[in-house]
Scaffold this motif. Structure first.
Motif, PDB file in Angstrom:
ATOM      1  N   GLU A 367       0.847  -1.182   0.000  1.00  0.00           N
ATOM      2  CA  GLU A 367       0.000   0.000   0.000  1.00  0.00           C
ATOM      3  C   GLU A 367       0.890   1.242   0.000  1.00  0.00           C
ATOM      4  O   GLU A 367       1.903   1.294   0.698  1.00  0.00           O
ATOM      5  CB  GLU A 367      -0.913  -0.001   1.225  1.00  0.00           C
ATOM      6  N   ARG A 368       0.511   2.250  -0.769  1.00  0.00           N
ATOM      7  CA  ARG A 368       1.317   3.463  -0.879  1.00  0.00           C
ATOM      8  C   ARG A 368       0.519   4.642  -0.321  1.00  0.00           C
ATOM      9  O   ARG A 368      -0.610   4.891  -0.726  1.00  0.00           O
ATOM     10  CB  ARG A 368       1.709   3.724  -2.330  1.00  0.00           C
ATOM     11  N   TYR A 369       1.142   5.370   0.611  1.00  0.00           N
ATOM     12  CA  TYR A 369       0.537   6.536   1.226  1.00  0.00           C
ATOM     13  C   TYR A 369       1.428   7.737   0.919  1.00  0.00           C
ATOM     14  O   TYR A 369       2.606   7.754   1.288  1.00  0.00           O
ATOM     15  CB  TYR A 369       0.399   6.353   2.742  1.00  0.00           C
ATOM     16  N   ARG A 370       0.866   8.741   0.253  1.00  0.00           N
ATOM     17  CA  ARG A 370       1.641   9.900  -0.166  1.00  0.00           C
ATOM     18  C   ARG A 370       1.456  11.046   0.820  1.00  0.00           C
ATOM     19  O   ARG A 370       0.343  11.307   1.292  1.00  0.00           O
ATOM     20  CB  ARG A 370       1.244  10.332  -1.573  1.00  0.00           C
ATOM     21  N   VAL A 371       2.584  11.752   1.061  1.00  0.00           N
ATOM     22  CA  VAL A 371       2.604  12.855   2.013  1.00  0.00           C
ATOM     23  C   VAL A 371       3.082  14.107   1.289  1.00  0.00           C
ATOM     24  O   VAL A 371       4.116  14.078   0.603  1.00  0.00           O
ATOM     25  CB  VAL A 371       3.515  12.546   3.213  1.00  0.00           C
ATOM     26  N   GLY A 372       2.330  15.198   1.425  1.00  0.00           N
ATOM     27  CA  GLY A 372       2.709  16.446   0.787  1.00  0.00           C
ATOM     28  C   GLY A 372       1.572  17.439   0.834  1.00  0.00           C
ATOM     29  O   GLY A 372       0.428  17.101   1.171  1.00  0.00           O
ATOM     30  N   ILE A 380       3.887  13.048   8.002  1.00  0.00           N
ATOM     31  CA  ILE A 380       4.320  11.644   7.960  1.00  0.00           C
ATOM     32  C   ILE A 380       3.607  10.837   9.030  1.00  0.00           C
ATOM     33  O   ILE A 380       3.213   9.683   8.811  1.00  0.00           O
ATOM     34  CB  ILE A 380       5.848  11.574   8.136  1.00  0.00           C
ATOM     35  N   ALA A 381       3.422  11.425  10.208  1.00  0.00           N
ATOM     36  CA  ALA A 381       2.761  10.710  11.297  1.00  0.00           C
ATOM     37  C   ALA A 381       1.326  10.346  10.933  1.00  0.00           C
ATOM     38  O   ALA A 381       0.841   9.255  11.279  1.00  0.00           O
ATOM     39  CB  ALA A 381       2.794  11.551  12.572  1.00  0.00           C
ATOM     40  N   ASP A 382       0.619  11.234  10.220  1.00  0.00           N
ATOM     41  CA  ASP A 382      -0.751  10.927   9.813  1.00  0.00           C
ATOM     42  C   ASP A 382      -0.788   9.747   8.845  1.00  0.00           C
ATOM     43  O   ASP A 382      -1.671   8.879   8.936  1.00  0.00           O
ATOM     44  CB  ASP A 382      -1.390  12.150   9.162  1.00  0.00           C
ATOM     45  N   ALA A 383       0.154   9.711   7.898  1.00  0.00           N
ATOM     46  CA  ALA A 383       0.180   8.606   6.940  1.00  0.00           C
ATOM     47  C   ALA A 383       0.475   7.285   7.636  1.00  0.00           C
ATOM     48  O   ALA A 383      -0.162   6.258   7.342  1.00  0.00           O
ATOM     49  CB  ALA A 383       1.223   8.893   5.862  1.00  0.00           C
ATOM     50  N   ARG A 386      -2.631   6.204   9.604  1.00  0.00           N
ATOM     51  CA  ARG A 386      -3.684   5.630   8.774  1.00  0.00           C
ATOM     52  C   ARG A 386      -3.326   4.212   8.351  1.00  0.00           C
ATOM     53  O   ARG A 386      -4.203   3.330   8.320  1.00  0.00           O
ATOM     54  CB  ARG A 386      -3.907   6.505   7.545  1.00  0.00           C
ATOM     55  N   TRP A 387      -2.068   3.984   8.036  1.00  0.00           N
ATOM     56  CA  TRP A 387      -1.649   2.624   7.668  1.00  0.00           C
ATOM     57  C   TRP A 387      -1.863   1.659   8.825  1.00  0.00           C
ATOM     58  O   TRP A 387      -2.380   0.553   8.638  1.00  0.00           O
ATOM     59  CB  TRP A 387      -0.185   2.637   7.234  1.00  0.00           C
ATOM     60  N   ARG A 388      -1.513   2.059  10.023  1.00  0.00           N
ATOM     61  CA  ARG A 388      -1.683   1.174  11.177  1.00  0.00           C
ATOM     62  C   ARG A 388      -3.161   0.893  11.424  1.00  0.00           C
ATOM     63  O   ARG A 388      -3.530  -0.210  11.837  1.00  0.00           O
ATOM     64  CB  ARG A 388      -1.052   1.808  12.420  1.00  0.00           C
ATOM     65  N   ALA A 389      -4.010   1.907  11.167  1.00  0.00           N
ATOM     66  CA  ALA A 389      -5.437   1.683  11.377  1.00  0.00           C
ATOM     67  C   ALA A 389      -6.027   0.758  10.317  1.00  0.00           C
ATOM     68  O   ALA A 389      -6.895  -0.079  10.612  1.00  0.00           O
ATOM     69  CB  ALA A 389      -6.171   3.022  11.377  1.00  0.00           C
ATOM     70  N   GLU A 390      -5.572   0.869   9.072  1.00  0.00           N
ATOM     71  CA  GLU A 390      -6.127   0.065   7.990  1.00  0.00           C
ATOM     72  C   GLU A 390      -5.633  -1.368   7.984  1.00  0.00           C
ATOM     73  O   GLU A 390      -6.303  -2.254   7.439  1.00  0.00           O
ATOM     74  CB  GLU A 390      -5.819   0.723   6.645  1.00  0.00           C
ATOM     75  N   ILE A 401       4.305   1.629   1.883  1.00  0.00           N
ATOM     76  CA  ILE A 401       5.300   2.633   1.503  1.00  0.00           C
ATOM     77  C   ILE A 401       4.705   4.004   1.781  1.00  0.00           C
ATOM     78  O   ILE A 401       3.656   4.353   1.233  1.00  0.00           O
ATOM     79  CB  ILE A 401       5.694   2.514   0.016  1.00  0.00           C
ATOM     80  N   VAL A 402       5.351   4.764   2.625  1.00  0.00           N
ATOM     81  CA  VAL A 402       4.982   6.151   2.881  1.00  0.00           C
ATOM     82  C   VAL A 402       5.933   7.013   2.064  1.00  0.00           C
ATOM     83  O   VAL A 402       7.133   7.080   2.357  1.00  0.00           O
ATOM     84  CB  VAL A 402       5.060   6.492   4.380  1.00  0.00           C
ATOM     85  N   GLU A 403       5.434   7.642   1.017  1.00  0.00           N
ATOM     86  CA  GLU A 403       6.265   8.403   0.083  1.00  0.00           C
ATOM     87  C   GLU A 403       6.018   9.897   0.267  1.00  0.00           C
ATOM     88  O   GLU A 403       4.879  10.365   0.199  1.00  0.00           O
ATOM     89  CB  GLU A 403       5.968   7.989  -1.351  1.00  0.00           C
ATOM     90  N   ILE A 404       7.097  10.643   0.482  1.00  0.00           N
ATOM     91  CA  ILE A 404       7.032  12.084   0.707  1.00  0.00           C
ATOM     92  C   ILE A 404       7.306  12.771  -0.622  1.00  0.00           C
ATOM     93  O   ILE A 404       8.357  12.569  -1.227  1.00  0.00           O
ATOM     94  CB  ILE A 404       8.042  12.508   1.781  1.00  0.00           C
ATOM     95  N   THR A 405       6.365  13.587  -1.072  1.00  0.00           N
ATOM     96  CA  THR A 405       6.435  14.168  -2.410  1.00  0.00           C
ATOM     97  C   THR A 405       6.817  15.641  -2.408  1.00  0.00           C
ATOM     98  O   THR A 405       6.791  16.269  -3.473  1.00  0.00           O
ATOM     99  CB  THR A 405       5.087  14.002  -3.128  1.00  0.00           C
ATOM    100  N   ALA A 406       7.163  16.222  -1.265  1.00  0.00           N
ATOM    101  CA  ALA A 406       7.507  17.645  -1.197  1.00  0.00           C
ATOM    102  C   ALA A 406       8.689  17.824  -0.261  1.00  0.00           C
ATOM    103  O   ALA A 406       8.820  17.127   0.748  1.00  0.00           O
ATOM    104  CB  ALA A 406       6.317  18.482  -0.719  1.00  0.00           C
ATOM    105  N   GLY A 407       9.566  18.767  -0.612  1.00  0.00           N
ATOM    106  CA  GLY A 407      10.749  19.039   0.197  1.00  0.00           C
ATOM    107  C   GLY A 407      10.441  19.963   1.356  1.00  0.00           C
ATOM    108  O   GLY A 407      11.029  21.050   1.464  1.00  0.00           O
ATOM    109  N   GLU A 408       9.535  19.545   2.226  1.00  0.00           N
ATOM    110  CA  GLU A 408       9.130  20.331   3.378  1.00  0.00           C
ATOM    111  C   GLU A 408       9.923  19.924   4.615  1.00  0.00           C
ATOM    112  O   GLU A 408      10.684  18.963   4.599  1.00  0.00           O
ATOM    113  CB  GLU A 408       7.627  20.167   3.630  1.00  0.00           C
ATOM    114  N   VAL A 409       9.697  20.659   5.705  1.00  0.00           N
ATOM    115  CA  VAL A 409      10.260  20.326   7.009  1.00  0.00           C
ATOM    116  C   VAL A 409       9.148  19.714   7.845  1.00  0.00           C
ATOM    117  O   VAL A 409       8.105  20.345   8.066  1.00  0.00           O
ATOM    118  CB  VAL A 409      10.849  21.568   7.705  1.00  0.00           C
TER     119      VAL A 409
END
Length: 713
Positions: A367-372, A380-383, A386-390, A401-409
């Motif tokens: 399963e892929r969860y995108r963050v951005g 990241i914690a929300d993604a 959600r994975w742990r709940a599902e 896979i938790v994939e981060i799509t933005a260069g944020e802090v």
């Protein structure tokens, strides 16, 4: 052909009898089809190997031999070893582009632009060629004053005294773009210490070995919101800004300041702001989240911000490219922060960034969860939550896979909990450099950590959870591993040595562990990463030590006297260590070693078990170290000539970080098993590139003209 297509070619009577017997003939044809596909693919690959553009790396030397391309003897000997050839040496020592252009380059022999093309094709280094004869101070003949045309005016302008009013020319003194005239240099013909640069037949090739890496639309670090003081680097450290090289318009063009990865000076930026500033150029500034919030050229002011004494006017944005600082008018700090695009220099693809990173294939459906900002999850914690709940009650969702799509802090990630059988990957998308900042007040160390906790399955000795961290920059604290974590993979990541950096690059917590493993039988694998110190203490039921494998990475305890690998109490780490092509700054204390190869160990090495493993082709303090059997290790192999290991810089964040100094002994620079330097930059093969370049320059330059090599970075 597919197995079904082969099976359909059989007569119907054979297919019917095969079905009656359970399909043994169909199973046989499946194996035949697989082997036929292998043969077909190999035949197609043989056709591709006929051409220099599509052939495999190992074929390039053979095609070069057909056009008379000569390989250096030491490189040819190294290529005869299958293990060395598999390590990437052919692509670096026998460049594909140089072989392809061999015939064309012979026709261009003696031209200046060819030297620049050779540096790029052979060594992969941007270059600028300078004909020093044109910079000699000469006495102009009287007849030149009566000549007409632009050539006469240029001849009269060359070789004159320096104009002290031309600040731009004075700022380039001594560099590759210096245009001030010099008197002729005539050193002794047999001099081995100094070669004259300014002569009638002198030609110099200036080389840039450090490539530039981009940071795109990243948040700038706010140092003082009231005074609107910012730093380009989100790690709150001064970072010199570099030029994003622009391709040269033709092969006959001589490189200028925009074609090479040169540090941007204040005068150069002020004089040629349009060449450097813009959304797709060397640097750019936004005062809001939208594209329309880009700061215009008319608002940019270049100044020296070393003491933050500049007072910007309303609407001005002051930039200091030498220090990587940014300043707005007091009280003008935008609510959404300042975003910047800039380029910095580093030796290679190491520690994560916006360079391409191949994504390993997952073991199963994940399963892929995108963050951005534009994704379903903004943290990241929300993604992960959600994975742990599902996945509760759904074993097929244990891999994610938790994939981060933005260069944020991201400051929300403080804990990752794994259940038995979980396989989680937290990775940055290609072209993105996310930052995980571990917050906490000074002195409260427990809050300055990312804790990874795994649950046990059955007995405490069964740990089945797996975690992969890929492409992350972790600052502000360390990573702690507890409980039943069976495997931890750190790939293309940076755990900032010393947790965080002060403004001058000094570590906030020198020697503090960036990875702390306690009570967990984890098997740790580190690849292409930069980490601080590592501490490992075994769990209570451990029968064997943990396994620690480090490849193409840096372990930096911030000083040689500190411990880079050990126990929290100062003893040996309970690990079986495997290290290849790794640079270590600090002492290494471990229970046992499986193999240490092509490593630079700048600190004492103390291994408890000396009857297991070996240390090969590495540098380590021989007198104060206790290790298993050593083979071809410095300095004991070569003696006093290789006694001192010197780096160009050991401060994380510096462009020359962990690169060997130019005056380092040749026995160290070529101390690897394939004749290149050991350590984390082993894959660059810089000694072979330099040797190959010198040979090609001697081949393509006229007699009596020996181009000198001058390394800028």
């Amino acid at each position: 052909m597919t197995p079904d297509e082969l099976y359909a070619l059989l007569p119907a009577v054979h297919r019917r009898r095969d079905a009656e017997q359970g399909g043994p003939l169909r199973a046989l044809l499946t194996v035949v089809a697989e082997q036929a596909a292998v043969v077909q693919e190999d035949i197609e690959r043989l056709y591709d190997n006929w051409f220099i553009e599509t052939c495999d790396d190992w074929v390039v030397p053979y095609l070069g031999d057909l056009v008379g391309y000569e390989i250096l003897p030491q490189i040819a000997a190294a290529l005869s070893d299958d293990a060395v050839r598999a390590g990437g040496l052919p692509a670096a020592a026998v460049p594909r582009r140089d072989v392809a252009d061999a015939v064309v380059n012979r026709r261009r022999k003696g031209t200046l632009a060819l030297l620049e093309d050779l540096a790029t094709a052979v060594a992969g280094w941007p270059a600028r060629v300078v004909e020093y004869r044109r910079l000699l101070s000469v006495t102009q003949p009287v007849r030149r004053y009566t000549s007409d045309g632009g050539d006469a005016r240029r001849r009269l302008a060359s070789g004159t005294l320096a104009d002290v009013r031309d600040a731009g020319a004075l700022a380039r003194l001594g560099g590759p773009f210096d245009g001030v005239a010099r008197t002729v240099e005539v050193p002794r013909p047999d001099s081995t210490r100094r070669v004259g640069r300014y002569g009638v037949q002198s030609v110099g090739l200036h080389l840039w070995r450090l490539p530039t890496y981009s940071v795109t639309r990243a948040p700038a670090y706010c140092l003082d919101r009231d005074r609107a003081c910012y730093l380009f680097n989100v790690l709150a450290v001064d970072t010199p800004l570099f030029t994003a090289p622009v391709p040269e318009p033709s092969s006959f063009h001589i490189a200028d300041e925009t074609n090479v990865p040169e540090p941007i000076g204040r005068r150069a930026l002020a004089d040629r702001l349009y060449d450097y500033y813009g959304p797709r150029k060397s640097l750019c500034v936004w005062t809001g989240p939208q594209d329309a919030d880009v700061v215009g050229l008319d608002r940019i002011v270049v100044a020296d911000l070393s003491g933050w004494r500049w007072r910007p006017r309303r609407g001005e944005v002051v930039v200091d490219p030498v220090l990587g600082r940014l300043m707005l008018a007091p009280g003008a700090a935008p609510a959404h922060g300042v975003r910047v695009t800039y380029h910095h220099a580093f030796s290679g693809d190491l520690g994560g960034g916006e360079y391409p990173r191949p994504e390993p294939a997952p073991d199963g459906p994940a399963e892929r969860y995108r963050v951005g900002p534009a994704e379903d999850h903004h943290s990241i914690a929300d993604a992960i939550g959600r994975w742990r709940a599902e996945k509760r009650g759904h074993e097929h969702k244990a891999e994610a896979i938790v994939e981060i799509t933005a260069g944020e802090v991201y400051e929300d990630l403080t804990e990752i909990r794994l259940d038995p059988g979980d396989r989680l990957t937290v990775r940055a998308a290609d072209g993105v450099r996310p930052v995980v900042r571990l917050t906490g007040r000074r002195g409260e160390d427990r809050e300055r950590a990312l804790t990874i906790t795994g649950s046990w399955r059955g007995r405490r000795s069964e740990a089945t959870a797996q975690l992969v961290l890929d492409g992350l920059l972790v600052t502000g604290g360390g990573v702690r591993v507890r409980g039943g974590v069976g495997r931890l993979v750190v790939r293309h990541c940076t755990f900032v040595p010393g947790w965080a950096l002060e403004s001058r690059g000094t570590p906030l917590a020198p020697g503090a562990p960036s990875l702390d493993i306690a009570g967990s039988p984890v098997r740790t694998e580190i690849r292409h990463s930069v980490l601080g110190a590592i501490t490992v203490s075994a769990h209570d039921d451990a029968r064997e030590p943990n396994r620690l494998e480090v490849y193409d990475s840096v372990l930096d305890a911030t000083r040689e006297e500190a411990t880079a690998l050990g126990d929290p109490d100062g003893g040996p780490a309970q690990v079986l260590l495997t290290a290849r092509r790794t640079t270590v700054i600090g002492a290494v204390r471990a229970r046992a070693v499986e193999l240490v190869e092509n490593c630079l160990l700048a600190g004492q090495v103390w291994i408890d078990r000396q009857d297991q493993g070996s240390v090969r082709f590495s540098w380590l303090p021989s007198e104060s170290s206790r290790t298993p059997s050593r083979f071809h290790c410095e300095p004991e192999h070569s003696g006093a000539a290789a006694a001192e290991l010197r780096f160009a810089d050991t401060r994380y964040g510096a462009p020359d970080y962990v690169r060997l100094a130019d005056d380092c002994a040749e026995a160290i620079r070529r101390g690897g098993d394939n004749g290149t330097e050991p350590g984390a930059l082993h894959h660059l093969f810089q000694p072979q590139r330099e040797d190959n370049l010198r040979t090609r320059l001697a081949e393509y330059t006229p007699a009596g003209c020996d181009p000198g090599l001058f390394f800028v970075t």
